[in-house]
Structures are given as structure tokens and as C-alpha cells.
Design an enzyme around this catalytic site. Structure first.
Site, mmCIF file in Angstrom:
data_model
loop_
_atom_site.group_PDB
_atom_site.id
_atom_site.type_symbol
_atom_site.label_atom_id
_atom_site.label_comp_id
_atom_site.label_asym_id
_atom_site.label_seq_id
_atom_site.Cartn_x
_atom_site.Cartn_y
_atom_site.Cartn_z
ATOM 1 N N HIS A 6 12.766 67.177 68.573
ATOM 2 C CA HIS A 6 14.207 67.013 68.360
ATOM 3 C C HIS A 6 15.001 68.269 68.705
ATOM 4 O O HIS A 6 16.169 68.387 68.369
ATOM 5 C CB HIS A 6 14.492 66.599 66.912
ATOM 6 C CG HIS A 6 13.691 67.357 65.904
ATOM 7 N ND1 HIS A 6 12.915 66.730 64.961
ATOM 8 C CD2 HIS A 6 13.507 68.687 65.726
ATOM 9 C CE1 HIS A 6 12.305 67.644 64.226
ATOM 10 N NE2 HIS A 6 12.659 68.824 64.662
ATOM 11 N N TYR A 64 8.403 83.224 71.691
ATOM 12 C CA TYR A 64 7.864 82.735 72.961
ATOM 13 C C TYR A 64 8.082 83.736 74.089
ATOM 14 O O TYR A 64 7.573 83.547 75.196
ATOM 15 C CB TYR A 64 8.542 81.422 73.374
ATOM 16 C CG TYR A 64 8.471 80.327 72.351
ATOM 17 C CD1 TYR A 64 7.386 80.211 71.492
ATOM 18 C CD2 TYR A 64 9.496 79.393 72.234
ATOM 19 C CE1 TYR A 64 7.326 79.200 70.546
ATOM 20 C CE2 TYR A 64 9.437 78.384 71.292
ATOM 21 C CZ TYR A 64 8.357 78.296 70.454
ATOM 22 O OH TYR A 64 8.301 77.294 69.522
#
Length: 488
Positions: free
Chosen positions: A171, A258
Site C-alpha cells: 500500500h 534502502y
């Protein structure tokens, strides 16, 4: 319509309730069977009671079953939804704790980075067991909808090794669009038209239009920097937007782990995060949040059960993809969303075998991806760094090759920015030994890992991280919720 949906990991009570309620917002789905399965009988009992209360309150002929025997739950299922966390919060705590000893500070640690890679090692053997059961006892051609992280790794394993029709669902895109709609002053997110593409948790708004008008980088930067809340909570995302030219869908905290640039020095972390909520960069923030949520639910279960006895309002159906996909497949009503699938040329400058997240349309003919997308070069480069880690991680998880696992961790962007090869080798040994009960594929490697740890001279430290908060007690949570109600 009458068919069977199985939910694996249904003890994820709040999320299962949301998925179930969404499904019942589809008028044609009020005669379905929903089979719940989990390894915890206690959690199954709780969620079954809640769902039965919903069914009773709405007078629907939906059948709800619960069974710790997974194969029995999957028998004849046309759709299977997974939201499992293998190892639970106990293993997750090690995903955060052990890397901190080597200077690796994660906010979430469930996608890549050291924690996400080990999470994948725990999940993938179990995902492949799910796939075996789906092939053998589910309805012919059953579709597997994976919500569990690490999304790309789990979906990659299910498609390449599990040989099951699989789509991964998240989502992050929806949440990013909601932010953009707010900063641009849209009345609702429906005024936005956008293309997001990339890989899970590293998708990028490469085309963005408000009521047909194209929104460029400068306007977006000015809108974010002018927002009283997002300007503080999303400092890292705004910085990436300025440098890359496009906005990332992922939260400030997730995105920070990340990339190799923002969490590699403890003194730098505070510059880029915000402590108003865990999702903006707090050390181990999602572990704390998950722990508090579990404790709160256990304590306040009677209230959750009582609140389930309400009529369903289709207008409050969530933007989680699952119910919309099933509605499109079963009724032919077209649904547009962003889905995790094998690339196979959809994104021209990412590898064919990668699991990408990109736009697609669903109808009774299936999920049809929009092909021919090319990412901006910097976005593709960032995605490629993660894809290479994901590929090695999946292959290590399937083969039980601890050397390949270490190479995967070594090539992780944040790990590589912080730790030396010697530190990575020891850290992986330590994590595999600590989590051995959930890593059957590494059973033969554990004795040698223990021997290496006993002889190792690599130094570690006792470090809680640059921005750690303690888990709050039920009393503290209750007081905070009470104060919020009074403020409203």
C-alpha cells in the site's frame, strides 16, 4: 457468487479484519467462505470471534472457518492471501538487535538491509511450503496474493520456485499519493492521475498529474517544503526528490535504510529523521510499534470484539488491493492498481527476472500490466542495487548456501556503507545461529558458524542505535490515546 478464500497468517488480527471487511463491501461476495489459518490457536480464536461478530451484525451468509491445519484450510480455495511473519516478534528483534552491534541502524528492517535479508531467509522456505500445498489441494489455477514482507523476495520465490500464480500487494503507492494530494490542495486523491514504477518500497512517481495538469519537480518540492508537517517528517524523501527529480513512494524511515547515504554515520541520522512517529526513521521503530500494537490488542480485545458488531459501510472500504482485485477477476469490473509481478520487459531498464511494482489493470481476464515503462536512470540504478541483493538472497534461501547469503548481505547498500567484509561475515554467522530454529536450510552450516564465532576477533559494541525509544506500557498507551481524544 460462492467461492473460498484462505488467509494464511490470519492471526495478524487487525489486518485480517480489514481484508475481510473490504471483501464484504463487494455485494457479490456475501456468500463466500473465508478459511483462516495460523500456527497460533489463540490468535485464530480471537480473529474468528471478531469476523463472526461482523457476519452476525450484518446478516450475511458468509462462512468463516479457522484451522491450524494449513492444508485443510487451503483445500478447494480459489484465492490464497498470505500475511505471515515467520519467527514473529522474537526473530524480528534479532533482525534489529544484532546488526546494531555492527553499527547498522535500521528503522524497519523487513525488505532488504541485514534484517530484511534474514527475514527473507526465514520466510522463503515457508512460502514454498505454501506453494506446494496450493498446487496440491487448492482449486485448479488458484491465485496467491502475497502481502508478507520482504515482498519482492517472497514473490520472487513463489513464482520462480513455487510455480504458483502469484501477485505481491503493498500500500506504499496509495499512501504516497495521499500525501501528494494533500500538499497540492486536492479535494481527494481521485483528482490525481499518476504512474508509479520501480520495485516494492522503491517505486517512483514518474508521471504525476492533478486534474490533467502535469506536476513537475519544482512545484512538488515547493509544496512539500511549504507543508507544516511533511516538511519535517519527510526531510530525507524531499532531499531525494530534489536530487532524483521524482518522489519516492516509501516512508522517510523505510527509504533511509534502502540507500547507502543517510544512515551510515550515527551523527548524521538525526538530520534526516523525525521522531514524531516511528515511520519517519526511529531506530527499530516498526519493531516497537508492532510490539505495542500486539500488547494493546491482547489487553483491549473485548473492546475490539464489541466494535465489530457494526454494519459495514462500503464507503469506508480501504484502498488495500486484495478485495478490488478479486472483485475485478470475479465480476469483470475493471480495477487499476500497482502490483508486484515478474518484470518480463514491463520496465525496460530493469532485469527480466526481477519482481517489479508497476501499474496494471485487472478484469476477468486477469492482471494486465502496462508495459514499455522506462525509469529515470538514477531510480533504475537504485532499484538495481536492491534487485541484485534480492536475487542472491532468494537463491541463498532456496539452496541454503551461507556463503551466498553473506555475499547478499555484503552487497546491501546500507550494510556496505557501514560494515567491513569481516564484520559482515561474523554478523551473518551470528544471525544464522541466533535464528537457527527458523532456518532449516542452514542446519548443516550452523555448527561451523558457531565455531567461527567462538574464535572470532571482530569487535562489536552494545549499541541501542541513534534514535531508539522504549516500548510503551499499556498504561502509557492508554494515557496517550486519552489525551488525543481530549485534544480532538
Amino acid at each position: 457468487m460462492s467461492f473460498k478464500i484462505a488467509i494464511i497468517g490470519a492471526g495478524s488480527v487487525g489486518f485480517t479484519k480489514k481484508l475481510f471487511t473490504d471483501l464484504l463491501c463487494v455485494p457479490e461476495f456475501r456468500d463466500i467462505e473465508v478459511a483462516l489459518t495460523d500456527i497460533s490457536q489463540h490468535n485464530l480464536d480471537m480473529i474468528k470471534a471478531i469476523l463472526e461478530k461482523i457476519v452476525e451484525a450484518n446478516g450475511f451468509p458468509v462462512k468463516v472457518t479457522a484451522d491450524t491445519n494449513r492444508r485443510r484450510a487451503l483445500e478447494g480455495a480459489k484465492y490464497i492471501i498470505s500475511c505471515v511473519r515467520v519467527g514473529g516478534l522474537e526473530a524480528y528483534a534479532d533482525d534489529i538487535r544484532i546488526p546494531l552491534k555492527y553499527g547498522i541502524d535500521q528503522c524497519v528492517g523487513d525488505t532488504i538491509c541485514a534484517g530484511g535479508i534474514l527475514y527473507g531467509q526465514r520466510n522463503i522456505p515457508v512460502i514454498l511450503d505454501f506453494c506446494k500445498d496450493i498446487r496440491e489441494v487448492a482449486a485448479p489455477g488458484a491465485k496467491f496474493l502475497n502481502y508478507a514482507n520482504p515482498m519482492a523476495m517472497n514473490t520472487w520465490a513463489a513464482i520462480e520456485y513455487g510455480k504458483v500464480d502469484t501477485v505481491g500487494l503493498c500500500h506504499g503507492v496509495q499512501h504516497g499519493a495521499e500525501q501528494i494530494a494533500e500538499i497540492l490542495g486536492a479535494k481527494s486523491v481521485s483528482e490525481l492521475d499518476y504512474i508509479c514504477s520501480g520495485i516494492n518500497h522503491q517505486t517512483w512517481f514518474i508521471d504525476l498529474r492533478l486534474n490533467g495538469r502535469k506536476i513537475g519537480k519544482d512545484e512538488l518540492v515547493a509544496a512539500f517544503e511549504g507543508h507544516p508537517v511533511f516538511s519535517q517528517q519527510e526531510k530525507l524523501r524531499i532531499d531525494v526528490l530534489k536530487r532524483f527529480g521524482v518522489y519516492s513512494t516509501e516512508s522517510n524511515g523505510h527509504l533511509s535504510e534502502y540507500l547507502p547515504w543517510y544512515r551510515k554515520r550515527p551523527e548524521e541520522i538525526a538530520r534526516w529523521i523525525d521522531m514524531s512517529d516511528w515511520i519517519h526513521g526511529e531506530t527499530g521503530g516498526y519493531l516497537r510499534h508492532s510490539t505495542e500494537t500486539r500488547n494493546w490488542f491482547e489487553t483491549e480485545f473485548p473492546q475490539f470484539l464489541a466494535s465489530a458488531a457494526k454494519p459495514i459501510d462500503p464507503a469506508k472500504r480501504s484502498n488495500e488491493h486484495a478485495s478490488h482485485i478479486l472483485e475485478a477477476l470475479e465480476t469483470g469490473r475493471v480495477y487499476r492498481g500497482h502490483f508486484n509481478v515478474k518484470n518480463n520487459g514491463v520496465i525496460s531498464n530493469l532485469p527480466a527476472d526481477a519482481i517489479i511494482e508497476s501499474p496494471g489493470f485487472v478484469d476477468r481476464f486477469g492482471i494486465n500490466m502496462v508495459s514499455g515503462i522506462t525509469l529515470p536512470e538514477a531510480c533504475a540504478a537504485t532499484c538495481m542495487a536492491s534487485i541484485n541483493v534480492q536475487r542472491m538472497s532468494v537463491h541463498a534461501a532456496v539452496s541454503g548456501d551461507i556463503d551466498l547469503l553473506k555475499l547478499a548481505v555484503l552487497h546491501d547498500p546500507l550494510v556496505g556503507a557501514v560494515a567491513t567484509p569481516e564484520e559482515v561475515w561474523q554478523m551473518v554467522d551470528e544471525m544464522v545461529v541466533a535464528q537457527a530454529r527458523w532456518l532449516p536450510q542452514y542446519a548443516d552450516a550452523v555448527p561451523a558458524a558457531k565455531e567461527r564465532l567462538a574464535k572470532s576477533s571482530v569487535k562489536t559494541r552494545d549499541w541501542a542505535g541513534a534514535a531508539r525509544r522504549n516500548v510503551r506500557s499499556i498504561e502509557e498507551l492508554r494515557a496517550e490515546k486519552s489525551a488525543l481524544k481530549k485534544a480532538v
